[in-house]
Motif scaffolding. Structure first.
Motif, PDB file in Angstrom:
ATOM      1  N   VAL A  33       0.865  -1.175   0.000  1.00 13.13           N
ATOM      2  CA  VAL A  33       0.000   0.000   0.000  1.00 13.13           C
ATOM      3  C   VAL A  33       0.903   1.227   0.000  1.00 13.13           C
ATOM      4  CG1 VAL A  33      -1.783   1.311   1.233  1.00 13.13           C
ATOM      5  CG2 VAL A  33      -1.852  -1.204   1.213  1.00 13.13           C
ATOM      6  N   VAL A  34       0.631   2.141  -0.935  1.00 14.26           N
ATOM      7  CA  VAL A  34       1.414   3.363  -1.045  1.00 14.26           C
ATOM      8  C   VAL A  34       0.476   4.566  -1.027  1.00 14.26           C
ATOM      9  CG1 VAL A  34       3.294   2.254  -2.324  1.00 14.26           C
ATOM     10  CG2 VAL A  34       1.435   3.316  -3.594  1.00 14.26           C
ATOM     11  N   TYR A  35       0.993   5.670  -0.527  1.00 19.71           N
ATOM     12  CA  TYR A  35       0.291   6.951  -0.583  1.00 19.71           C
ATOM     13  C   TYR A  35       1.141   7.880  -1.430  1.00 19.71           C
ATOM     14  CZ  TYR A  35      -2.700   5.816   3.477  1.00 19.71           C
ATOM     15  OH  TYR A  35      -3.603   5.266   4.347  1.00 19.71           O
ATOM     16  N   MET A  36       0.470   8.672  -2.240  1.00 20.35           N
ATOM     17  CA  MET A  36       1.166   9.655  -3.070  1.00 20.35           C
ATOM     18  C   MET A  36       0.404  10.968  -3.028  1.00 20.35           C
ATOM     19  SD  MET A  36       0.149   7.682  -6.552  1.00 20.35           S
ATOM     20  CE  MET A  36       0.152   6.141  -5.677  1.00 20.35           C
ATOM     21  N   ASP A  46       5.955  12.293  -4.567  1.00 22.20           N
ATOM     22  CA  ASP A  46       6.192  12.052  -3.141  1.00 22.20           C
ATOM     23  C   ASP A  46       5.529  10.752  -2.657  1.00 22.20           C
ATOM     24  OD1 ASP A  46       7.571  14.456  -3.074  1.00 22.20           O
ATOM     25  OD2 ASP A  46       5.808  15.606  -2.461  1.00 22.20           O
ATOM     26  N   CYS A  47       5.618   9.714  -3.473  1.00 22.80           N
ATOM     27  CA  CYS A  47       5.042   8.423  -3.117  1.00 22.80           C
ATOM     28  C   CYS A  47       5.821   7.810  -1.957  1.00 22.80           C
ATOM     29  CB  CYS A  47       5.081   7.504  -4.334  1.00 22.80           C
ATOM     30  SG  CYS A  47       4.337   5.890  -4.071  1.00 22.80           S
ATOM     31  N   ARG A  48       5.074   7.165  -1.057  1.00 24.20           N
ATOM     32  CA  ARG A  48       5.723   6.486   0.071  1.00 24.20           C
ATOM     33  C   ARG A  48       4.954   5.215   0.414  1.00 24.20           C
ATOM     34  NH1 ARG A  48       2.372   8.236   4.271  1.00 24.20           N
ATOM     35  NH2 ARG A  48       1.519  10.290   3.967  1.00 24.20           N
ATOM     36  N   VAL A  49       5.692   4.241   0.876  1.00 28.31           N
ATOM     37  CA  VAL A  49       5.107   2.962   1.269  1.00 28.31           C
ATOM     38  C   VAL A  49       4.538   3.101   2.674  1.00 28.31           C
ATOM     39  CG1 VAL A  49       5.623   0.535   1.778  1.00 28.31           C
ATOM     40  CG2 VAL A  49       6.705   1.660  -0.184  1.00 28.31           C
ATOM     41  N   VAL A  50       3.282   2.697   2.846  1.00 29.56           N
ATOM     42  CA  VAL A  50       2.664   2.735   4.176  1.00 29.56           C
ATOM     43  C   VAL A  50       2.360   1.334   4.694  1.00 29.56           C
ATOM     44  CG1 VAL A  50       1.775   5.077   3.975  1.00 29.56           C
ATOM     45  CG2 VAL A  50       0.353   3.149   3.238  1.00 29.56           C
ATOM     46  N   GLU A  51       2.324   0.352   3.817  1.00 28.31           N
ATOM     47  CA  GLU A  51       2.165  -1.049   4.213  1.00 28.31           C
ATOM     48  C   GLU A  51       3.040  -1.881   3.274  1.00 28.31           C
ATOM     49  OE1 GLU A  51      -1.306  -4.413   4.351  1.00 28.31           O
ATOM     50  OE2 GLU A  51      -1.883  -2.351   4.824  1.00 28.31           O
ATOM     51  N   ALA A  52       4.175  -2.313   3.783  1.00 31.61           N
ATOM     52  CA  ALA A  52       5.187  -2.967   2.950  1.00 31.61           C
ATOM     53  C   ALA A  52       4.836  -4.423   2.657  1.00 31.61           C
ATOM     54  CB  ALA A  52       6.544  -2.904   3.646  1.00 31.61           C
ATOM     55  N   SER A  53       5.353  -4.886   1.532  1.00 24.82           N
ATOM     56  CA  SER A  53       5.279  -6.303   1.178  1.00 24.82           C
ATOM     57  C   SER A  53       6.602  -6.949   1.600  1.00 24.82           C
ATOM     58  CB  SER A  53       5.085  -6.448  -0.337  1.00 24.82           C
ATOM     59  OG  SER A  53       6.307  -6.263  -1.028  1.00 24.82           O
ATOM     60  N   ASP A  59       8.195  -2.871  -3.789  1.00 21.91           N
ATOM     61  CA  ASP A  59       7.505  -1.739  -3.163  1.00 21.91           C
ATOM     62  C   ASP A  59       8.021  -0.425  -3.745  1.00 21.91           C
ATOM     63  OD1 ASP A  59       6.398  -3.746  -1.640  1.00 21.91           O
ATOM     64  OD2 ASP A  59       7.336  -3.109   0.242  1.00 21.91           O
ATOM     65  N   ARG A  60       9.337  -0.299  -3.813  1.00 23.71           N
ATOM     66  CA  ARG A  60       9.942   0.909  -4.376  1.00 23.71           C
ATOM     67  C   ARG A  60       9.538   1.088  -5.834  1.00 23.71           C
ATOM     68  NH1 ARG A  60      13.256   2.198  -7.780  1.00 23.71           N
ATOM     69  NH2 ARG A  60      14.024   0.107  -8.194  1.00 23.71           N
ATOM     70  N   ARG A  61       9.539  -0.004  -6.568  1.00 21.16           N
ATOM     71  CA  ARG A  61       9.185   0.021  -7.985  1.00 21.16           C
ATOM     72  C   ARG A  61       7.729   0.453  -8.173  1.00 21.16           C
ATOM     73  NH1 ARG A  61      10.676   0.707 -12.919  1.00 21.16           N
ATOM     74  NH2 ARG A  61       9.937  -0.791 -14.441  1.00 21.16           N
TER      75      ARG A  61
END
Length: 94
Positions: A33-36, A46-53, A59-61
């Protein structure tokens, strides 16, 4: 006030992601899950990971792909003017 609406762009090809150590089964059935931030121009940044896999590279990709591919109808304030707003995206892997 309205929220941003995604109007274009997809992340739906396995070739978008490198094969992780241990193979694609590492992330099969998982998600990130990402927020941008969506600007008044309808572009994500300014995308950021909020729930990592379990696959940090994927996730970065996902953030990179979302920022490059997604286009939005921007959020609007009560006066109908476009404003910046956060948009959440869940990327599932099958």
């Amino acid at each position: 006030m309205t929220r941003p609406v995604k109007i274009a762009g997809e992340i739906n090809d396995a070739r978008d992601y490198p094969t992780p150590p241990g193979g694609r089964d590492v992330r099969k059935g998982r998600h990130v899950v990402v927020y941008m931030l969506v600007g008044v121009d309808g572009r994500a940044r300014d995308c950021r990971v909020v729930e990592a896999s379990p696959d940090a590279e994927a996730d970065r990709r996902t953030c990179d792909l979302a920022e490059r591919r997604f286009r939005f109808r921007p959020a609007r304030n009560a006066a109908g003017e476009p404003i910046e707003a956060v948009f959440g995206w869940r990327q599932d892997w099958f």
